[in-house]
Motif scaffolding. Structure first.
Motif, PDB file in Angstrom:
ATOM      1  N   GLU A  97       0.849  -1.181   0.000  1.00 58.40           N
ATOM      2  CA  GLU A  97       0.000   0.000   0.000  1.00 58.40           C
ATOM      3  C   GLU A  97       0.888   1.236   0.000  1.00 58.40           C
ATOM      4  OE1 GLU A  97      -2.867   0.208   3.082  1.00 58.40           O
ATOM      5  OE2 GLU A  97      -4.113  -1.406   2.274  1.00 58.40           O
ATOM      6  N   ALA A  98       0.403   2.304  -0.644  1.00 59.19           N
ATOM      7  CA  ALA A  98       1.150   3.556  -0.649  1.00 59.19           C
ATOM      8  C   ALA A  98       0.182   4.724  -0.592  1.00 59.19           C
ATOM      9  CB  ALA A  98       2.021   3.657  -1.902  1.00 59.19           C
ATOM     10  N   ASP A  99       0.557   5.755   0.143  1.00 64.08           N
ATOM     11  CA  ASP A  99      -0.175   7.017   0.209  1.00 64.08           C
ATOM     12  C   ASP A  99       0.832   8.130  -0.021  1.00 64.08           C
ATOM     13  OD1 ASP A  99      -3.072   6.419   1.338  1.00 64.08           O
ATOM     14  OD2 ASP A  99      -1.679   5.160   2.465  1.00 64.08           O
ATOM     15  N   LEU A 100       0.596   8.921  -1.061  1.00 64.51           N
ATOM     16  CA  LEU A 100       1.550   9.962  -1.414  1.00 64.51           C
ATOM     17  C   LEU A 100       0.823  11.252  -1.742  1.00 64.51           C
ATOM     18  CD1 LEU A 100       2.661   7.127  -3.199  1.00 64.51           C
ATOM     19  CD2 LEU A 100       4.679   8.503  -2.755  1.00 64.51           C
ATOM     20  N   LEU A 101       1.464  12.378  -1.404  1.00 67.57           N
ATOM     21  CA  LEU A 101       0.949  13.699  -1.728  1.00 67.57           C
ATOM     22  C   LEU A 101       1.966  14.392  -2.626  1.00 67.57           C
ATOM     23  CD1 LEU A 101      -1.163  15.944  -1.349  1.00 67.57           C
ATOM     24  CD2 LEU A 101       0.175  16.720   0.635  1.00 67.57           C
ATOM     25  N   PHE A 102       1.522  14.757  -3.828  1.00 67.41           N
ATOM     26  CA  PHE A 102       2.380  15.389  -4.819  1.00 67.41           C
ATOM     27  C   PHE A 102       2.050  16.868  -4.947  1.00 67.41           C
ATOM     28  CE2 PHE A 102       2.513  11.002  -6.081  1.00 67.41           C
ATOM     29  CZ  PHE A 102       3.785  10.819  -6.584  1.00 67.41           C
ATOM     30  N   ALA A 103       3.075  17.655  -5.230  1.00 65.82           N
ATOM     31  CA  ALA A 103       2.919  19.052  -5.614  1.00 65.82           C
ATOM     32  C   ALA A 103       3.729  19.267  -6.880  1.00 65.82           C
ATOM     33  CB  ALA A 103       3.397  19.984  -4.498  1.00 65.82           C
ATOM     34  N   GLY A 104       3.125  19.928  -7.877  1.00 67.24           N
ATOM     35  CA  GLY A 104       3.791  20.103  -9.165  1.00 67.24           C
ATOM     36  C   GLY A 104       3.631  21.494  -9.731  1.00 67.24           C
ATOM     37  N   PRO A 105       4.359  22.500  -9.211  1.00 69.97           N
ATOM     38  CA  PRO A 105       4.272  23.844  -9.790  1.00 69.97           C
ATOM     39  C   PRO A 105       4.480  23.809 -11.303  1.00 69.97           C
ATOM     40  CG  PRO A 105       5.633  23.857  -7.819  1.00 69.97           C
ATOM     41  CD  PRO A 105       5.363  22.418  -8.139  1.00 69.97           C
ATOM     42  N   THR A 106       3.584  24.461 -12.038  1.00 74.38           N
ATOM     43  CA  THR A 106       3.585  24.424 -13.498  1.00 74.38           C
ATOM     44  C   THR A 106       3.554  25.842 -14.061  1.00 74.38           C
ATOM     45  OG1 THR A 106       2.428  22.302 -13.536  1.00 74.38           O
ATOM     46  CG2 THR A 106       2.334  23.620 -15.541  1.00 74.38           C
ATOM     47  N   ALA A 118       3.831  25.947 -24.931  1.00 74.36           N
ATOM     48  CA  ALA A 118       4.780  25.180 -24.128  1.00 74.36           C
ATOM     49  C   ALA A 118       4.502  25.360 -22.639  1.00 74.36           C
ATOM     50  CB  ALA A 118       6.203  25.609 -24.439  1.00 74.36           C
ATOM     51  N   ALA A 119       4.797  24.319 -21.853  1.00 76.10           N
ATOM     52  CA  ALA A 119       4.672  24.378 -20.399  1.00 76.10           C
ATOM     53  C   ALA A 119       5.735  23.498 -19.772  1.00 76.10           C
ATOM     54  CB  ALA A 119       3.284  23.927 -19.943  1.00 76.10           C
ATOM     55  N   VAL A 120       6.167  23.866 -18.569  1.00 77.70           N
ATOM     56  CA  VAL A 120       7.151  23.076 -17.831  1.00 77.70           C
ATOM     57  C   VAL A 120       6.635  22.844 -16.414  1.00 77.70           C
ATOM     58  CG1 VAL A 120       9.155  23.799 -19.161  1.00 77.70           C
ATOM     59  CG2 VAL A 120       8.413  25.176 -17.217  1.00 77.70           C
ATOM     60  N   THR A 121       6.991  21.697 -15.852  1.00 71.71           N
ATOM     61  CA  THR A 121       6.529  21.302 -14.520  1.00 71.71           C
ATOM     62  C   THR A 121       7.678  20.685 -13.737  1.00 71.71           C
ATOM     63  OG1 THR A 121       4.277  20.857 -15.283  1.00 71.71           O
ATOM     64  CG2 THR A 121       4.956  19.788 -13.248  1.00 71.71           C
ATOM     65  N   ALA A 122       7.764  21.031 -12.466  1.00 67.22           N
ATOM     66  CA  ALA A 122       8.653  20.349 -11.518  1.00 67.22           C
ATOM     67  C   ALA A 122       7.772  19.655 -10.486  1.00 67.22           C
ATOM     68  CB  ALA A 122       9.589  21.335 -10.837  1.00 67.22           C
ATOM     69  N   LEU A 123       8.102  18.429 -10.125  1.00 66.21           N
ATOM     70  CA  LEU A 123       7.204  17.625  -9.305  1.00 66.21           C
ATOM     71  C   LEU A 123       7.966  16.826  -8.268  1.00 66.21           C
ATOM     72  CD1 LEU A 123       4.084  16.723  -9.326  1.00 66.21           C
ATOM     73  CD2 LEU A 123       4.967  14.641 -10.357  1.00 66.21           C
ATOM     74  N   ALA A 124       7.392  16.717  -7.075  1.00 66.59           N
ATOM     75  CA  ALA A 124       7.956  15.872  -6.023  1.00 66.59           C
ATOM     76  C   ALA A 124       6.828  15.458  -5.089  1.00 66.59           C
ATOM     77  CB  ALA A 124       9.053  16.596  -5.254  1.00 66.59           C
ATOM     78  N   ALA A 125       7.090  14.452  -4.253  1.00 67.30           N
ATOM     79  CA  ALA A 125       6.057  13.926  -3.370  1.00 67.30           C
ATOM     80  C   ALA A 125       6.653  13.569  -2.020  1.00 67.30           C
ATOM     81  CB  ALA A 125       5.389  12.692  -3.977  1.00 67.30           C
ATOM     82  N   VAL A 126       5.799  13.565  -1.019  1.00 64.18           N
ATOM     83  CA  VAL A 126       6.111  12.989   0.284  1.00 64.18           C
ATOM     84  C   VAL A 126       5.021  11.970   0.589  1.00 64.18           C
ATOM     85  CG1 VAL A 126       7.325  15.002   1.169  1.00 64.18           C
ATOM     86  CG2 VAL A 126       4.853  14.840   1.466  1.00 64.18           C
ATOM     87  N   GLY A 127       5.381  10.964   1.359  1.00 65.41           N
ATOM     88  CA  GLY A 127       4.364   9.972   1.659  1.00 65.41           C
ATOM     89  C   GLY A 127       4.906   8.769   2.397  1.00 65.41           C
ATOM     90  N   ARG A 128       4.075   7.735   2.413  1.00 67.04           N
ATOM     91  CA  ARG A 128       4.393   6.505   3.133  1.00 67.04           C
ATOM     92  C   ARG A 128       4.055   5.315   2.255  1.00 67.04           C
ATOM     93  NH1 ARG A 128       1.603   2.622   6.049  1.00 67.04           N
ATOM     94  NH2 ARG A 128       2.769   1.657   7.771  1.00 67.04           N
TER      95      ARG A 128
END
Length: 335
Positions: A97-106, A118-128
């Motif tokens: 099982e996994a629970d993750l919260l992502f944020a992706g400023p675009t 055109a568009a660019v995105t940086a993305l990362a997550a924290v979770g368990r």
């Protein structure tokens, strides 16, 4: 101000298409999630279902902040084995099982590029993430046999970057190309049964199409992933092919319902001395419902959505179900 916003909401299916479609920039983000799915350690770079409604539609230029909560529950029967934990270790009877919260400023550019947007995105997550394993077997490097093993981890994911380029044709036909990759800096230890980082770099390229007549929507996005070798485990995942699709209808100017699905197929085998199960090609299919709703916050339109997938026809990978909850926040128009 309230009257003006209300008017904007009501007339959207016939005007203001790009103003509201801007919120879908986040829905269409490609995000790689370490979950019990495929390849080495049950982890694939591409997470099926990453693209959905209005994936190829151009959006309002400027900044937006997509937030995603992702939950997955998947298992692999006790009679099946999967490489997990590195060092040639093989696990059987995996339940994860996994629970993750992502944020992706675009950021979406206002000036055209090659006639497109055109568009660019940086993305990362924290979770368990947590894994229960019925048995781990000895690999060629001397790992011991054990039963009833569990492991869990809280931490952060790798860093991901994506670029898209979109074109619109005759109002209803929309086309897109994209590329994405990762920087493998997330929580990773080759001796653990569970990791939030991949332990290797990957790159994915592809394209998509959306039909959108302001009431009916159909989107399809397909691509392929190349994986570099994990130097800690001498394991290189094969090339993966994938296709995500969405079909929905707006029952009101603010609300839509429909279906989503995906196809995932590994087209070349895993390689390296750590690939003790051979080429280990994998596949899976998924389908489920989706719903989305626009709502006003001040003078801006925010968007919330819910979608879920039931998986079937899996081979050499765990299968189960997963759920996405998305909130797309516009941060300002392009000036």
């Amino acid at each position: 101000m309230e009257q003006s916003l209300k008017h904007k909401l009501v007339i959207w299916p016939h005007a203001g298409r790009h103003a509201v479609a801007a919120l879908y920039a986040g829905v269409a983000l490609a995000v790689a999630v370490p979950s019990a799915l495929a390849d080495e350690g049950g982890v694939s770079f591409w997470l099926p279902g990453q693209f959905s409604a209005l994936a190829a539609v151009q959006v309002q230029p400027g900044w937006s902040l997509p937030l995603f909560y992702y939950h997955t529950s998947a298992d692999l029967g006790g009679s099946k084995q999967i490489p997990r934990g590195g060092r040639g270790r093989v696990a059987a009877g995996v339940d994860a099982e996994a629970d993750l919260l992502f944020a992706g400023p675009t950021y979406t550019f206002g000036e055209p590029l090659l006639g497109g947007q055109a568009a660019v995105t940086a993305l990362a997550a924290v979770g368990r993430m947590a894994v229960d394993v019925d048995a781990t077997l000895t690999g060629p490097r001397g790992n011991t046999i054990s039963t009833g093993v569990s492991d869990s981890l809280k931490g952060s994911s790798d860093l991901y970057a994506m670029a898209t380029l979109k074109w619109e044709h005759k109002d209803v036909h929309n086309f897109m190309v994209y590329t994405m990759g990762n920087l493998p800096v997330g929580a990773y230890d080759p001796d653990r049964l569970v990791n939030l980082g991949l332990g290797h770099a990957s790159m994915d390229v592809g394209g998509g199409y959306t039909y959108f007549d302001k009431v009916n929507e159909f989107s399809v996005v397909t691509g392929m992933t190349y994986n570099w070798e994990n130097s800690d485990t001498d394991y290189q995942n094969g090339i993966d092919a994938h296709l995500d699709w969405s079909a929905s209808r707006f029952i009101s100017p603010q609300t839509h319902f429909g279906l989503v699905g995906y196809f995932y197929e590994q087209v070349t085998g895993d390689e390296g001395s750590g690939a003790v199960l051979g080429d280990f090609k994998s596949r899976v299919r998924g389908v489920g419902p989706q719903a989305g709703h626009f709502f006003a916050v001040g003078q801006e339109l925010w968007y919330v959505s819910l979608k879920g997938y039931y998986e079937f026809d899996a081979r050499n990978r765990a299968e189960g179900w997963n759920t996405w909850v998305s909130l797309i926040i516009p941060l300002g128009k392009y000036e």
